[in-house]
Design a protein around this motif. Structure first.
Motif, PDB file in Angstrom:
ATOM      1  N   ARG A   1       1.624   0.219  -5.423  1.00  0.00           N
ATOM      2  CA  ARG A   1       1.978   1.672  -5.206  1.00  0.00           C
ATOM      3  C   ARG A   1       1.469   2.396  -6.455  1.00  0.00           C
ATOM      4  O   ARG A   1       1.079   3.564  -6.227  1.00  0.00           O
ATOM      5  CB  ARG A   1       3.363   1.684  -4.848  1.00  0.00           C
ATOM      6  CG  ARG A   1       3.882   1.035  -3.696  1.00  0.00           C
ATOM      7  CD  ARG A   1       5.010   1.171  -3.018  1.00  0.00           C
ATOM      8  NE  ARG A   1       5.148   0.597  -1.920  1.00  0.00           N
ATOM      9  CZ  ARG A   1       5.894  -0.648  -1.643  1.00  0.00           C
ATOM     10  NH1 ARG A   1       6.804  -1.250  -2.684  1.00  0.00           N
ATOM     11  NH2 ARG A   1       5.994  -1.473  -0.683  1.00  0.00           N
ATOM     12  N   ARG A   2       1.946   2.015  -7.741  1.00  0.00           N
ATOM     13  CA  ARG A   2       1.694   2.891  -8.745  1.00  0.00           C
ATOM     14  C   ARG A   2       0.469   2.882  -9.217  1.00  0.00           C
ATOM     15  O   ARG A   2      -0.259   4.093  -9.544  1.00  0.00           O
ATOM     16  CB  ARG A   2       2.471   2.322  -9.848  1.00  0.00           C
ATOM     17  CG  ARG A   2       2.671   3.193 -11.099  1.00  0.00           C
ATOM     18  CD  ARG A   2       3.825   2.544 -11.965  1.00  0.00           C
ATOM     19  NE  ARG A   2       2.668   2.070 -13.331  1.00  0.00           N
ATOM     20  CZ  ARG A   2       2.959   1.191 -14.215  1.00  0.00           C
ATOM     21  NH1 ARG A   2       4.114   0.206 -13.855  1.00  0.00           N
ATOM     22  NH2 ARG A   2       2.389   0.929 -15.101  1.00  0.00           N
ATOM     23  N   LEU A   3      -0.639   1.910  -9.232  1.00  0.00           N
ATOM     24  CA  LEU A   3      -1.970   1.995  -9.672  1.00  0.00           C
ATOM     25  C   LEU A   3      -2.978   2.084  -8.557  1.00  0.00           C
ATOM     26  O   LEU A   3      -4.046   2.442  -8.904  1.00  0.00           O
ATOM     27  CB  LEU A   3      -2.250   0.684 -10.558  1.00  0.00           C
ATOM     28  CG  LEU A   3      -1.245   0.503 -11.698  1.00  0.00           C
ATOM     29  CD1 LEU A   3      -1.749  -0.538 -12.661  1.00  0.00           C
ATOM     30  CD2 LEU A   3      -0.987   1.725 -12.514  1.00  0.00           C
ATOM     31  N   VAL A   4      -2.658   1.689  -7.297  1.00  0.00           N
ATOM     32  CA  VAL A   4      -3.702   1.661  -6.421  1.00  0.00           C
ATOM     33  C   VAL A   4      -3.599   2.805  -5.389  1.00  0.00           C
ATOM     34  O   VAL A   4      -4.291   3.864  -5.370  1.00  0.00           O
ATOM     35  CB  VAL A   4      -3.568   0.514  -5.749  1.00  0.00           C
ATOM     36  CG1 VAL A   4      -4.790   0.594  -4.481  1.00  0.00           C
ATOM     37  CG2 VAL A   4      -4.182  -0.798  -6.512  1.00  0.00           C
ATOM     38  N   ILE A   5      -2.086   2.966  -4.886  1.00  0.00           N
ATOM     39  CA  ILE A   5      -2.078   4.037  -3.814  1.00  0.00           C
ATOM     40  C   ILE A   5      -2.017   5.266  -4.453  1.00  0.00           C
ATOM     41  O   ILE A   5      -2.470   6.271  -4.089  1.00  0.00           O
ATOM     42  CB  ILE A   5      -0.627   3.705  -3.159  1.00  0.00           C
ATOM     43  CG1 ILE A   5      -1.027   2.398  -2.282  1.00  0.00           C
ATOM     44  CG2 ILE A   5      -0.367   5.055  -2.316  1.00  0.00           C
ATOM     45  CD1 ILE A   5       0.089   2.208  -1.238  1.00  0.00           C
ATOM     46  N   SER A   6      -1.279   5.660  -5.528  1.00  0.00           N
ATOM     47  CA  SER A   6      -1.107   7.007  -6.010  1.00  0.00           C
ATOM     48  C   SER A   6      -2.365   7.501  -6.771  1.00  0.00           C
ATOM     49  O   SER A   6      -2.711   8.448  -6.166  1.00  0.00           O
ATOM     50  CB  SER A   6       0.186   6.896  -6.921  1.00  0.00           C
ATOM     51  OG  SER A   6       0.202   8.031  -7.975  1.00  0.00           O
ATOM     52  N   PRO A   7      -3.023   6.850  -7.410  1.00  0.00           N
ATOM     53  CA  PRO A   7      -4.239   7.376  -7.809  1.00  0.00           C
ATOM     54  C   PRO A   7      -5.302   7.625  -6.841  1.00  0.00           C
ATOM     55  O   PRO A   7      -5.883   8.975  -6.850  1.00  0.00           O
ATOM     56  CB  PRO A   7      -4.936   6.207  -9.055  1.00  0.00           C
ATOM     57  CG  PRO A   7      -3.619   5.670  -9.394  1.00  0.00           C
ATOM     58  CD  PRO A   7      -2.858   5.770  -8.417  1.00  0.00           C
ATOM     59  N   THR A   8      -5.297   6.972  -6.035  1.00  0.00           N
ATOM     60  CA  THR A   8      -6.181   7.095  -4.937  1.00  0.00           C
ATOM     61  C   THR A   8      -5.822   8.324  -4.003  1.00  0.00           C
ATOM     62  O   THR A   8      -6.868   8.975  -3.610  1.00  0.00           O
ATOM     63  CB  THR A   8      -6.436   5.687  -3.864  1.00  0.00           C
ATOM     64  OG1 THR A   8      -6.707   4.653  -4.609  1.00  0.00           O
ATOM     65  CG2 THR A   8      -7.236   5.952  -2.822  1.00  0.00           C
ATOM     66  N   LYS A   9      -4.589   8.519  -3.597  1.00  0.00           N
ATOM     67  CA  LYS A   9      -4.264   9.558  -3.075  1.00  0.00           C
ATOM     68  C   LYS A   9      -4.436  10.867  -3.782  1.00  0.00           C
ATOM     69  O   LYS A   9      -5.024  11.757  -2.992  1.00  0.00           O
ATOM     70  CB  LYS A   9      -2.501   9.344  -2.650  1.00  0.00           C
ATOM     71  CG  LYS A   9      -2.028  10.472  -2.180  1.00  0.00           C
ATOM     72  CD  LYS A   9      -0.341  10.360  -1.954  1.00  0.00           C
ATOM     73  CE  LYS A   9       0.167  11.309  -1.275  1.00  0.00           C
ATOM     74  NZ  LYS A   9       1.700  10.884  -0.749  1.00  0.00           N
ATOM     75  N   ARG A  10      -4.274  10.759  -4.940  1.00  0.00           N
ATOM     76  CA  ARG A  10      -4.856  12.118  -5.760  1.00  0.00           C
ATOM     77  C   ARG A  10      -6.134  12.413  -5.606  1.00  0.00           C
ATOM     78  O   ARG A  10      -6.768  13.593  -5.589  1.00  0.00           O
ATOM     79  CB  ARG A  10      -4.335  11.810  -7.074  1.00  0.00           C
ATOM     80  CG  ARG A  10      -2.769  11.972  -7.361  1.00  0.00           C
ATOM     81  CD  ARG A  10      -2.200  11.760  -8.728  1.00  0.00           C
ATOM     82  NE  ARG A  10      -2.911  12.698  -9.681  1.00  0.00           N
ATOM     83  CZ  ARG A  10      -2.676  12.292 -10.923  1.00  0.00           C
ATOM     84  NH1 ARG A  10      -2.262  11.240 -11.439  1.00  0.00           N
ATOM     85  NH2 ARG A  10      -3.287  13.067 -11.785  1.00  0.00           N
ATOM     86  N   ILE A  11      -7.118  11.431  -5.852  1.00  0.00           N
ATOM     87  CA  ILE A  11      -8.525  11.568  -5.645  1.00  0.00           C
ATOM     88  C   ILE A  11      -8.957  12.111  -4.482  1.00  0.00           C
ATOM     89  O   ILE A  11      -9.411  13.032  -4.258  1.00  0.00           O
ATOM     90  CB  ILE A  11      -9.257  10.350  -6.045  1.00  0.00           C
ATOM     91  CG1 ILE A  11      -8.867   9.949  -7.522  1.00  0.00           C
ATOM     92  CG2 ILE A  11     -10.757  10.232  -5.708  1.00  0.00           C
ATOM     93  CD1 ILE A  11      -9.429   8.393  -8.101  1.00  0.00           C
ATOM     94  N   VAL A  12      -8.385  11.376  -3.299  1.00  0.00           N
ATOM     95  CA  VAL A  12      -8.742  11.799  -1.946  1.00  0.00           C
ATOM     96  C   VAL A  12      -8.205  13.198  -1.515  1.00  0.00           C
ATOM     97  O   VAL A  12      -9.213  14.303  -1.160  1.00  0.00           O
ATOM     98  CB  VAL A  12      -8.076  11.027  -0.909  1.00  0.00           C
ATOM     99  CG1 VAL A  12      -8.178  11.415   0.601  1.00  0.00           C
ATOM    100  CG2 VAL A  12      -8.462   9.433  -1.040  1.00  0.00           C
ATOM    101  N   SER A  13      -7.192  13.713  -2.052  1.00  0.00           N
ATOM    102  CA  SER A  13      -6.631  14.918  -1.995  1.00  0.00           C
ATOM    103  C   SER A  13      -7.472  15.810  -2.689  1.00  0.00           C
ATOM    104  O   SER A  13      -7.786  17.225  -2.168  1.00  0.00           O
ATOM    105  CB  SER A  13      -5.248  15.053  -1.835  1.00  0.00           C
ATOM    106  OG  SER A  13      -4.624  15.752  -3.147  1.00  0.00           O
ATOM    107  N   ALA A  14      -7.682  15.738  -3.980  1.00  0.00           N
ATOM    108  CA  ALA A  14      -8.699  16.677  -4.859  1.00  0.00           C
ATOM    109  C   ALA A  14     -10.192  16.690  -4.004  1.00  0.00           C
ATOM    110  O   ALA A  14     -10.420  18.123  -4.074  1.00  0.00           O
ATOM    111  CB  ALA A  14      -8.782  16.314  -6.134  1.00  0.00           C
ATOM    112  N   LEU A  15     -10.625  15.930  -3.633  1.00  0.00           N
ATOM    113  CA  LEU A  15     -11.857  15.886  -3.171  1.00  0.00           C
ATOM    114  C   LEU A  15     -11.953  16.730  -1.820  1.00  0.00           C
ATOM    115  O   LEU A  15     -12.705  17.370  -1.558  1.00  0.00           O
ATOM    116  CB  LEU A  15     -12.462  14.512  -2.944  1.00  0.00           C
ATOM    117  CG  LEU A  15     -13.087  13.980  -4.114  1.00  0.00           C
ATOM    118  CD1 LEU A  15     -13.189  12.627  -4.283  1.00  0.00           C
ATOM    119  CD2 LEU A  15     -14.462  14.621  -4.765  1.00  0.00           C
ATOM    120  N   LYS A  16     -10.698  16.579  -1.063  1.00  0.00           N
ATOM    121  CA  LYS A  16     -10.983  17.197   0.170  1.00  0.00           C
ATOM    122  C   LYS A  16     -10.695  18.580  -0.020  1.00  0.00           C
ATOM    123  O   LYS A  16     -10.965  19.537   0.563  1.00  0.00           O
ATOM    124  CB  LYS A  16     -10.003  16.565   1.203  1.00  0.00           C
ATOM    125  CG  LYS A  16     -10.233  15.287   1.660  1.00  0.00           C
ATOM    126  CD  LYS A  16      -9.279  14.779   2.792  1.00  0.00           C
ATOM    127  CE  LYS A  16     -10.027  13.331   3.508  1.00  0.00           C
ATOM    128  NZ  LYS A  16     -10.996  13.702   4.299  1.00  0.00           N
TER     129      LYS A  16
END
Ligand code: CP3
Length: 336
Positions: free
Chosen positions: A210-225
């Motif tokens: 959750r800390r190293l996979v989900i949270s960073p991925t979520k931030r990348i997806v939302s910034a790119l979108k």
């Protein structure tokens, strides 16, 4: 572009198809261009030759998408970490000791040739062929940055995630920011969609996942979108197992690549309705060919009929795959 309409939720038949590592050592023309470049990193940083190797499998097999030819480890190299590819052994990096050795501001100058490859490709690819840009996801890239090599289960990375969370979370901050800039540059240069490779998702305990996979991925997806509202992202949390549904639900990713071990119907049942999948033929079957491959292809096609789906392997194509089997795979899909 059939791949992009699929990512927008429209089913298309037969499903758009491409293969992870479709540009690579199983092709004699790849081996020739790589020899011309000298070594693998020089090939990644030479826009004319990287363009050429990206196009080779498109010319030969007519895949629906081309994936930029580069590597997930070009980004840590651009941030200042040493990188070499030991012949026959895979990547080697000096294991990272301090965050101050990384420079976010220097990176764009170093990865500039990769963005040039993207713009050359968008100009030279057929209009109907989608161009996929990509990066490694922060946790997977950090595995190589912290352990310095693959081949095992990244013991230093897993230990540091518990023992020195400040260091590892600080590294995640840097990688999230660097990855957003790098992928945004690829979209601006002409990439039609993006893929995030989380090849080592399967080594983490759920709370670390959750800390190293989900949270960073979520931030990348939302910034790119927010920067590029129409861009679609494919995530590939390899070997995520039962964490797959949470990954899809929490990250906001548009489509998810399934590894070889994941049952497609079980994934369909577990993930939010309407989740778009990519995958997941066993690369070993592509090597073996024959009736076992034909049955597995038929089974996948059968279970995705009527759904938006991207046909692919469950992991990268291996150097020992006969080209004739790739040609046969495309014949089977086109005849479906
Ligand atoms: O065709 C494509 O898919 C695009 C190019 C691409 C490469 N690597 C080229 C490559 C992509 C998208 C990657 C991603 C990548 N790189 C991942 C994630 C996907 C996965 O396989 O899990 C990872 C973990 C890496 C790191 C990496 N690069 C390793 C561990 C290795 C050595 C293993 C090997 O196959 O030799 C590489 C080298 C590499 N990257 C090659 C290619 C074509 C082989 C290099 C050569 O020509 O000798």
């Amino acid at each position: 572009m059939r791949l992009i309409s699929t990512l927008n939720g429209q089913a298309s038949w037969p499903p758009p198809t491409w293969l992870m590592r479709q540009a690579g050592r199983y092709l004699p023309e790849y081996r020739a261009t790589r020899a011309q470049a000298g070594d693998f990193i020089s090939l990644c940083l030479n826009p004319a030759l990287a363009e050429e190797v990206t196009l080779q499998p498109i010319r030969k097999f007519g895949f629906d998408a081309a994936i930029l030819f580069s590597d997930i480890l070009i980004l840590p190299m651009a941030l200042g970490q040493g990188l070499r590819f030991a012949e026959g052994e895979g990547p080697r990096l000096p294991p990272l000791e301090t965050l101050s050795s990384l420079s976010l501001s220097a990176a764009p100058g170093i990865y500039a040739p990769v963005l040039e490859t993207v713009s050359r490709l968008r100009a030279s690819l057929p209009r109907e062929t989608a161009l996929i840009g990509f990066a490694g996801s922060p946790a997977t890239v950090a595995c190589y940055m912290l352990d310095g090599q693959g081949g095992g289960d990244f013991p230093r990375t897993r230990r540091l995630a518990y023992e020195d969370p400040g260091f590892v979370d600080g590294l995640m901050e840097i990688m999230v920011e660097a990855t957003i800039g790098y992928l945004s540059g690829q979209v601006e240069a002409g990439a039609n969609c993006l893929m995030l490779f989380e090849s080592w998702a399967g080594i983490f305990a759920p709370q670390i996942f959750r800390r190293l996979v989900i949270s960073p991925t979520k931030r990348i997806v939302s910034a790119l979108k927010s920067r590029h509202p129409h861009v679609k992202l494919i995530g590939f949390p390899r070997l995520a197992g039962l964490m797959l549904a949470e990954y899809v639900h929490e990250t906001g990713i548009d489509a998810v690549g399934l590894d070889t071990t994941t049952d497609l119907q079980a994934a369909q049942a577990a993930c939010p309705p309407g989740t778009i999948f990519q995958g997941n033929l066993d690369p070993l079957l592509l090597k073996l060919g024959g009736p076992a491959m034909e049955e597995a292809v038929a089974r996948i096609l059968d279970s995705v009929k009527g759904h938006p789906h991207i046909f692919n392997l469950g992991h990268g194509i291996t150097p020992d795959v006969p080209e004739a089997n790739v040609a046969r795979l495309m014949e089977l899909i086109r005849a479906a």
